[in-house]
Design a protein around this motif. Sequence first.
Motif, PDB file in Angstrom:
ATOM      1  N   ASP A 142       0.848  -1.190   0.000  1.00 46.22           N
ATOM      2  CA  ASP A 142       0.000   0.000   0.000  1.00 46.22           C
ATOM      3  C   ASP A 142       0.883   1.239   0.000  1.00 46.22           C
ATOM      4  O   ASP A 142       1.602   1.512   0.977  1.00 46.22           O
ATOM      5  CB  ASP A 142      -0.910   0.007   1.237  1.00 46.22           C
ATOM      6  CG  ASP A 142      -1.985  -1.061   1.152  1.00 46.22           C
ATOM      7  OD1 ASP A 142      -3.003  -0.814   0.503  1.00 46.22           O
ATOM      8  OD2 ASP A 142      -1.772  -2.157   1.723  1.00 46.22           O
ATOM      9  N   VAL A 143       0.833   1.992  -1.080  1.00 52.93           N
ATOM     10  CA  VAL A 143       1.795   3.087  -1.248  1.00 52.93           C
ATOM     11  C   VAL A 143       1.200   4.222  -2.072  1.00 52.93           C
ATOM     12  O   VAL A 143       0.400   3.986  -2.984  1.00 52.93           O
ATOM     13  CB  VAL A 143       3.086   2.549  -1.923  1.00 52.93           C
ATOM     14  CG1 VAL A 143       2.771   1.857  -3.255  1.00 52.93           C
ATOM     15  CG2 VAL A 143       4.104   3.656  -2.133  1.00 52.93           C
ATOM     16  N   GLU A 144       1.572   5.427  -1.748  1.00 50.57           N
ATOM     17  CA  GLU A 144       1.237   6.606  -2.553  1.00 50.57           C
ATOM     18  C   GLU A 144       2.467   7.497  -2.636  1.00 50.57           C
ATOM     19  O   GLU A 144       3.357   7.449  -1.772  1.00 50.57           O
ATOM     20  CB  GLU A 144       0.040   7.358  -1.971  1.00 50.57           C
ATOM     21  CG  GLU A 144      -1.220   6.508  -1.910  1.00 50.57           C
ATOM     22  CD  GLU A 144      -2.515   7.317  -1.862  1.00 50.57           C
ATOM     23  OE1 GLU A 144      -2.474   8.543  -2.098  1.00 50.57           O
ATOM     24  OE2 GLU A 144      -3.566   6.693  -1.602  1.00 50.57           O
ATOM     25  N   GLN A 177      -5.592  -1.548  -3.398  1.00 49.57           N
ATOM     26  CA  GLN A 177      -5.557  -0.832  -2.138  1.00 49.57           C
ATOM     27  C   GLN A 177      -6.678   0.201  -2.063  1.00 49.57           C
ATOM     28  O   GLN A 177      -7.199   0.639  -3.085  1.00 49.57           O
ATOM     29  CB  GLN A 177      -4.211  -0.145  -1.929  1.00 49.57           C
ATOM     30  CG  GLN A 177      -3.955   1.071  -2.801  1.00 49.57           C
ATOM     31  CD  GLN A 177      -2.572   1.668  -2.538  1.00 49.57           C
ATOM     32  OE1 GLN A 177      -1.556   0.978  -2.559  1.00 49.57           O
ATOM     33  NE2 GLN A 177      -2.536   2.965  -2.285  1.00 49.57           N
ATOM     34  N   GLY A 178      -7.036   0.565  -0.832  1.00 50.39           N
ATOM     35  CA  GLY A 178      -8.068   1.574  -0.643  1.00 50.39           C
ATOM     36  C   GLY A 178      -9.462   0.976  -0.631  1.00 50.39           C
ATOM     37  O   GLY A 178      -9.661  -0.234  -0.745  1.00 50.39           O
ATOM     38  N   ASN A 179     -10.432   1.829  -0.503  1.00 49.31           N
ATOM     39  CA  ASN A 179     -11.842   1.430  -0.448  1.00 49.31           C
ATOM     40  C   ASN A 179     -12.367   1.182  -1.861  1.00 49.31           C
ATOM     41  O   ASN A 179     -12.358   2.091  -2.694  1.00 49.31           O
ATOM     42  CB  ASN A 179     -12.649   2.540   0.229  1.00 49.31           C
ATOM     43  CG  ASN A 179     -14.095   2.145   0.489  1.00 49.31           C
ATOM     44  OD1 ASN A 179     -14.609   1.217  -0.117  1.00 49.31           O
ATOM     45  ND2 ASN A 179     -14.745   2.856   1.386  1.00 49.31           N
ATOM     46  N   PRO A 180     -12.824  -0.017  -2.168  1.00 48.64           N
ATOM     47  CA  PRO A 180     -13.325  -0.296  -3.528  1.00 48.64           C
ATOM     48  C   PRO A 180     -14.556   0.538  -3.881  1.00 48.64           C
ATOM     49  O   PRO A 180     -14.866   0.714  -5.064  1.00 48.64           O
ATOM     50  CB  PRO A 180     -13.646  -1.789  -3.488  1.00 48.64           C
ATOM     51  CG  PRO A 180     -13.834  -2.111  -2.047  1.00 48.64           C
ATOM     52  CD  PRO A 180     -12.901  -1.207  -1.297  1.00 48.64           C
ATOM     53  N   GLY A 196      -2.642   1.455 -10.025  1.00 49.03           N
ATOM     54  CA  GLY A 196      -3.128   1.423  -8.657  1.00 49.03           C
ATOM     55  C   GLY A 196      -2.310   2.219  -7.668  1.00 49.03           C
ATOM     56  O   GLY A 196      -2.665   2.309  -6.491  1.00 49.03           O
ATOM     57  N   ILE A 197      -1.199   2.798  -8.116  1.00 47.34           N
ATOM     58  CA  ILE A 197      -0.354   3.635  -7.255  1.00 47.34           C
ATOM     59  C   ILE A 197      -0.719   5.096  -7.514  1.00 47.34           C
ATOM     60  O   ILE A 197      -0.545   5.596  -8.629  1.00 47.34           O
ATOM     61  CB  ILE A 197       1.143   3.407  -7.553  1.00 47.34           C
ATOM     62  CG1 ILE A 197       1.506   1.932  -7.367  1.00 47.34           C
ATOM     63  CG2 ILE A 197       2.004   4.306  -6.679  1.00 47.34           C
ATOM     64  CD1 ILE A 197       2.879   1.570  -7.905  1.00 47.34           C
ATOM     65  N   HIS A 198      -1.227   5.779  -6.507  1.00 49.52           N
ATOM     66  CA  HIS A 198      -1.635   7.162  -6.686  1.00 49.52           C
ATOM     67  C   HIS A 198      -0.428   8.097  -6.591  1.00 49.52           C
ATOM     68  O   HIS A 198       0.418   7.961  -5.703  1.00 49.52           O
ATOM     69  CB  HIS A 198      -2.684   7.551  -5.636  1.00 49.52           C
ATOM     70  CG  HIS A 198      -4.026   6.932  -5.894  1.00 49.52           C
ATOM     71  ND1 HIS A 198      -4.960   7.504  -6.724  1.00 49.52           N
ATOM     72  CD2 HIS A 198      -4.566   5.765  -5.465  1.00 49.52           C
ATOM     73  CE1 HIS A 198      -6.034   6.737  -6.773  1.00 49.52           C
ATOM     74  NE2 HIS A 198      -5.818   5.668  -6.020  1.00 49.52           N
ATOM     75  N   ILE A 199      -0.356   9.035  -7.522  1.00 52.42           N
ATOM     76  CA  ILE A 199       0.716  10.031  -7.564  1.00 52.42           C
ATOM     77  C   ILE A 199       0.087  11.416  -7.477  1.00 52.42           C
ATOM     78  O   ILE A 199      -0.833  11.744  -8.246  1.00 52.42           O
ATOM     79  CB  ILE A 199       1.551   9.916  -8.854  1.00 52.42           C
ATOM     80  CG1 ILE A 199       2.102   8.495  -9.017  1.00 52.42           C
ATOM     81  CG2 ILE A 199       2.681  10.935  -8.842  1.00 52.42           C
ATOM     82  CD1 ILE A 199       2.849   8.275 -10.330  1.00 52.42           C
TER      83      ILE A 199
END
Length: 259
Positions: A142-144, A177-180, A196-199
């Motif tokens: 789980d990473v941003e 990751q996160g809330n679907p 799926g990795i938020h930037i």
Amino acid sequence: MTKVLIAGFTGAMGQKAVRLVQASDGYELVAGLAAGITSKDPKDYDLPAGVAIYGDLNEIQTDADIWIDFTLPSAVYANTKFAIEHGIHPVIGTTGLTDDQVSELQGLASAKHLGGLIAPNFGMSAVLLMKFAKEAAKYFPDVEIIEMHHDNKADAPSGTALSTAKLIDEVRPEHEQGNPDETESLSGVRGGDYHGIHIHAVRLPGYVAHEQVLFGGPGEALTIRQDSFDRQSFMTGVKVAMDHVLDLKELVVGLENLL
């Protein structure tokens, strides 16, 4: 004597590259390229009389060995292609190349048996951040990513942030990751999404180049951060590239491949 052409020599990074080349034994600045210039007289740029000044790719006639590029995302592909086609080893610090463009340029370089470097970041702290983030992602899926730059930066996200995400994606377990059922009440508030990795990209005056990678796990969190406070810090990496690029046999991506 290794001869160097600097594309974007009038810009902030280009000027530092000019001073680096001039101060480095065994290197000679032979040409500068900058779009939209009004004078071709090197004296107008405090350069020696023998330095050729160009305002357009089509004008260039040079025997340079190395092409250092600090221009714009809109120009970097054409510049890199020109360098490769003319047998000049590219050292590319400009971001904005797409994956397809990089693959095409690597193919051109391979056909020419020409080595070069595309570096999303020349800062040693940024290179190490990417290395550490890739290692951590094996354990924290789980990473941003948050990247922060000066308000004149032309592209978003930064090349460093995107490269960080790509490196993480290589080792990150397949993971949602996160809330679907998450919704955005303000469009784009969750930032860009790379597999799926938020930037998240921040643009503010006073900043230079900064990035933090946030990892979260059950009951714990890990943050890796790097800060570049002065563009001079990038010149250490540029010098490493200058010293090694002539020995490369292919167009590589990432300064870490030269360390």
